[in-house]
Design an enzyme around this catalytic site. Sequence first.
Site, short mmCIF file in Angstrom:
data_model
loop_
_atom_site.label_atom_id
_atom_site.label_comp_id
_atom_site.label_asym_id
_atom_site.label_seq_id
_atom_site.Cartn_x
_atom_site.Cartn_y
_atom_site.Cartn_z
N CYS A 9 -5.57 13.12 13.11
CA CYS A 9 -6.57 12.02 12.78
C CYS A 9 -6.01 10.94 13.97
O CYS A 9 -5.90 11.44 14.47
CB CYS A 9 -6.35 11.66 11.02
SG CYS A 9 -3.96 10.62 10.92
N ASP B 22 4.13 0.84 12.12
CA ASP B 22 2.62 0.39 11.68
C ASP B 22 2.57 -1.51 11.69
O ASP B 22 1.45 -1.74 12.03
CB ASP B 22 2.68 0.43 10.38
CG ASP B 22 2.62 1.78 9.75
OD1 ASP B 22 2.32 3.12 10.12
OD2 ASP B 22 2.76 1.74 8.56
N LYS C 204 0.80 -1.07 0.17
CA LYS C 204 0.27 0.80 -0.05
C LYS C 204 1.17 1.06 0.09
O LYS C 204 0.87 2.43 -0.24
CB LYS C 204 -0.62 0.23 0.91
CG LYS C 204 -1.77 1.45 1.51
CD LYS C 204 -2.59 1.56 2.52
CE LYS C 204 -1.97 1.69 3.90
NZ LYS C 204 -1.78 2.98 3.50
N ASN C 205 1.66 1.20 0.97
CA ASN C 205 2.57 2.83 0.85
C ASN C 205 3.74 2.60 0.18
O ASN C 205 4.12 3.58 -0.42
CB ASN C 205 3.13 2.81 2.49
CG ASN C 205 2.02 2.36 3.51
OD1 ASN C 205 1.58 3.02 3.18
ND2 ASN C 205 2.61 2.41 4.51
N ARG D 184 -0.27 14.48 12.33
CA ARG D 184 0.36 14.52 11.19
C ARG D 184 0.33 15.98 10.43
O ARG D 184 0.17 16.09 9.98
CB ARG D 184 -0.98 13.90 10.30
CG ARG D 184 -1.15 12.06 10.83
CD ARG D 184 -0.97 11.06 10.20
NE ARG D 184 -0.63 10.55 9.32
CZ ARG D 184 -0.37 8.94 8.52
NH1 ARG D 184 -1.63 8.83 9.17
NH2 ARG D 184 0.73 8.41 8.34
N ARG E 10 -8.59 -0.04 3.83
CA ARG E 10 -7.56 0.75 3.33
C ARG E 10 -6.42 -0.04 3.61
O ARG E 10 -5.92 0.03 2.51
CB ARG E 10 -7.75 1.22 4.89
CG ARG E 10 -9.01 2.46 5.14
CD ARG E 10 -8.33 3.50 5.73
NE ARG E 10 -8.13 4.64 5.32
CZ ARG E 10 -7.75 5.96 5.02
NH1 ARG E 10 -9.08 5.91 5.93
NH2 ARG E 10 -7.47 6.92 4.43
C1 UD1 Z 1 3.64 7.20 6.09
C2 UD1 Z 1 2.98 5.69 6.21
C3 UD1 Z 1 2.42 5.91 7.44
C4 UD1 Z 1 3.67 5.29 8.79
C5 UD1 Z 1 4.58 6.29 8.70
C6 UD1 Z 1 6.15 6.13 10.07
C7 UD1 Z 1 2.41 5.82 4.32
C8 UD1 Z 1 0.88 6.56 3.51
N1 UD1 Z 1 1.75 5.88 5.13
O1 UD1 Z 1 3.32 7.97 6.70
O2 UD1 Z 1 1.89 4.14 7.12
O3 UD1 Z 1 3.01 4.98 9.80
O4 UD1 Z 1 5.26 6.83 7.27
O5 UD1 Z 1 5.99 4.72 8.80
O6 UD1 Z 1 3.22 5.88 3.23
N2 UD1 Z 1 6.05 14.97 10.63
C9 UD1 Z 1 6.13 15.98 10.90
N3 UD1 Z 1 5.96 16.45 9.85
C10 UD1 Z 1 6.03 16.84 8.61
C11 UD1 Z 1 5.56 15.56 8.45
C12 UD1 Z 1 5.25 14.20 9.55
O7 UD1 Z 1 6.57 16.49 12.22
O8 UD1 Z 1 5.50 17.58 7.78
C13 UD1 Z 1 6.05 13.03 11.69
C14 UD1 Z 1 4.64 13.20 11.97
O9 UD1 Z 1 3.79 14.19 12.90
C15 UD1 Z 1 5.18 11.58 12.66
C16 UD1 Z 1 6.26 11.45 12.32
O10 UD1 Z 1 7.10 12.73 10.85
O11 UD1 Z 1 5.56 11.74 14.38
C17 UD1 Z 1 6.39 9.95 10.69
O12 UD1 Z 1 5.35 10.58 9.81
P1 UD1 Z 1 5.76 10.36 8.39
O13 UD1 Z 1 7.11 9.99 8.31
O14 UD1 Z 1 6.02 11.43 7.70
O15 UD1 Z 1 4.74 9.76 7.91
P2 UD1 Z 1 4.09 9.29 6.50
O16 UD1 Z 1 4.64 9.69 5.40
O17 UD1 Z 1 2.51 10.28 6.94
#
Ligand code: UD1
Length: 404
Positions: free
Chosen positions: A105, A293, A11-12, A110, A385
Amino acid sequence: MEGELDVSGSKNASLPIIAATILNKGTTVIQNVPEIRDVKMMCSILESLGCKITKEEGTLIVDAKSIINSEIPDDLMHEMRSSVIIAGALLGRLHECKFTYPGGCEIGSRPINLHLEGFKQLGVGIDEANGFIKCECEKLIGTEIVLDFPSVGATENIMLASCLAEGTTYIKNVAREPEIRNLQDFLNAMGANVAGAGSNTIVIKGVKTLHDAEFSIIPDRIEAGTYLCMAAATKGDVKLNHVNAEHLSSVIHKLKQMNCKIGFSKNSIYLKVPRELIGTNIKTMPYPGFPTDMQSQFVTLLTLARGTSIVVENIFENRYKYVNELIKMGANITIEGKAAIIQGVPKLSPANLEAKELRGGAALIMAALTAEGESKVTGIEYVERGYENLVKKLTIVGAKIQKA
Ligand code: UD1
């Protein structure tokens, strides 16, 4: 659980790769795409932008010759926070995009500050007003970007935005997840010049244009990990096919510590639980650390293991909501800040459970599979999902499960 299961495409990896097809003013073929709700939503977004999509048994054909819209529909943005990944692709293709702020969420706040910060450094002007984010630029110019945290989404978004930029982009302190490598391989298959995925720095030399490509998505390591946990929790004996065991090393390490017997053959993993499960401690970390995850599935498994275990969630601040449902079933779990302290119990009792998010929902189904008697899990749309044919797959390995 007993028997063999085929693991679906990731998925990711699928989501950013489908988004990336917009960068090619032509037709792209993607294989091994799972049939799950998040993929359907990503396809709906692309269609709303003007793409024509055909899907045949795991193969997605995206015709992105004409993109007529640069705004991500509000309802789809709200439904799926990872739709923000389209922003980088739209910027690369059209130099503009507009979307609503993704907001919080069930698993945490996020934020997308790292995505936006990266765009700004590539020369994008960002205007935030009335809940909308409007991004625009004359052209994207390669530069050096250092991420404060190795965010998966921010790494991917910046990769997408910089493929067609002028000059070279260096992204430092990037996420090293296998899905990032899969995205790099896909972009290169379309003629981009991206290197370094899997290390701390990704280097993208901008190219003028991309071309048609055919590409296959990697196996879903989280789906595989979930089935391994389910097999362990039910004292099962399973073989998972179409798996990349290397992507699961931290998960396999923990399963072994818990007393599971694990074997490998080409693209397959076997799991057997010959003796009782033993507790262990886990900290979630960016890859190659233990994946957030898989946290809820392991907390559930540790509930049925001997002794006291401590799990620390370091990535998302709100990822223990499913725990109250496990407690209803007789689990002995205390949450203290980022930590879950789990005292093993011999078994869980059946209950009516409510899934509120994807992985926590899968963990509740797993708990229900171990409980003697009938449990009902609502909120199954969250689980759908991310898990292709969950009910069918579990039935193949002997679970008594049906969708009402
Ligand atoms: C992706 C995965 C999700 C997984 C996560 C962490 C997808 C579609 N989803 O989510 O399944 O759980 O990686 O492995 O690939 N953060 C910030 N600022 C930002 C972006 C992130 O502070 O601009 C923080 C988030 O709040 C969180 C951490 O960074 O605490 C990790 O988030 P991130 O690695 O970005 O996760 P996703 O890409 O949303």
